[in-house]
Design a protein around this motif. Structure first.
Motif, mmCIF file in Angstrom:
data_model
loop_
_atom_site.group_PDB
_atom_site.id
_atom_site.type_symbol
_atom_site.label_atom_id
_atom_site.label_comp_id
_atom_site.label_asym_id
_atom_site.label_seq_id
_atom_site.Cartn_x
_atom_site.Cartn_y
_atom_site.Cartn_z
ATOM 1 N N THR A 119 0.835 -1.202 0.000
ATOM 2 C CA THR A 119 0.000 0.000 0.000
ATOM 3 C C THR A 119 0.867 1.249 0.000
ATOM 4 O OG1 THR A 119 -1.802 -1.125 1.158
ATOM 5 C CG2 THR A 119 -1.769 1.275 1.299
ATOM 6 N N ASN A 120 1.884 1.266 0.834
ATOM 7 C CA ASN A 120 2.766 2.429 0.924
ATOM 8 C C ASN A 120 3.551 2.646 -0.364
ATOM 9 O OD1 ASN A 120 1.988 3.201 3.515
ATOM 10 N ND2 ASN A 120 3.430 1.796 4.454
ATOM 11 N N ARG A 121 4.002 1.575 -0.998
ATOM 12 C CA ARG A 121 4.732 1.708 -2.270
ATOM 13 C C ARG A 121 3.806 2.233 -3.376
ATOM 14 N NH1 ARG A 121 6.761 -3.337 -0.647
ATOM 15 N NH2 ARG A 121 5.647 -4.382 -2.333
ATOM 16 N N GLY A 145 1.233 4.108 -2.875
ATOM 17 C CA GLY A 145 1.033 5.509 -2.504
ATOM 18 C C GLY A 145 2.162 6.405 -2.981
ATOM 19 N N GLU A 146 3.395 5.917 -2.893
ATOM 20 C CA GLU A 146 4.546 6.699 -3.355
ATOM 21 C C GLU A 146 4.496 6.907 -4.869
ATOM 22 O OE1 GLU A 146 8.073 4.737 -1.944
ATOM 23 O OE2 GLU A 146 7.435 4.924 0.145
ATOM 24 N N THR A 168 -6.694 -1.499 2.558
ATOM 25 C CA THR A 168 -5.706 -2.441 3.084
ATOM 26 C C THR A 168 -6.335 -3.245 4.202
ATOM 27 O OG1 THR A 168 -3.979 -0.838 2.565
ATOM 28 C CG2 THR A 168 -3.378 -2.634 4.050
#
Length: 113
Positions: A61-63, A65-66, A79
């Motif tokens: 999820t964070n990747r 988002g980046e 998530t």
């Protein structure tokens, strides 16, 4: 890296054209396992990714988002333990633009990193 994932998003205006049915069919062939969903009359691209645990789902999820932040085009991300649902659509257009397919391909690339 897929051909579609190498393309950058174009600035999207509220009057930008949505993809045509022919374009949609062509672009769907370039991304695997994505579905077209209709919510409140708005076409959206959606895919569910599965993971061994919450930590891996959150890292993905964070990747995503980046990558989204770098392109200035943002998905809905849900998530949960062992899975992430990614949904792309162009909010200003209330439908699908080529950018959504580019970002779907980029999302798939995030998984392979």
């Amino acid at each position: 890296m897929s051909e579609l994932a190498q393309v950058h998003c174009e600035a999207c205006r509220a009057d930008a054209p949505k993809v045509t049915e022919a374009e949609m069919a062509e672009l769907m062939n370039m991304i695997s396992d994505w579905n077209i969903e209709t919510r409140d009359g708005i076409l959206q691209l959606e895919k569910v990714y599965t993971f061994k645990n919450y930590r891996n789902a959150l890292a993905f999820t964070n990747r995503v988002g980046e990558v989204a932040e770098a392109e200035g085009h943002h998905p809905a991300l849900l998530t949960e333990w062992g899975k992430v649902t990614v949904t792309w659509w162009s909010h200003k257009l209330k439908g699908l633009h080529r950018n959504d397919f580019i970002m779907a391909a980029r999302t798939d690339e995030v998984l392979s990193v």
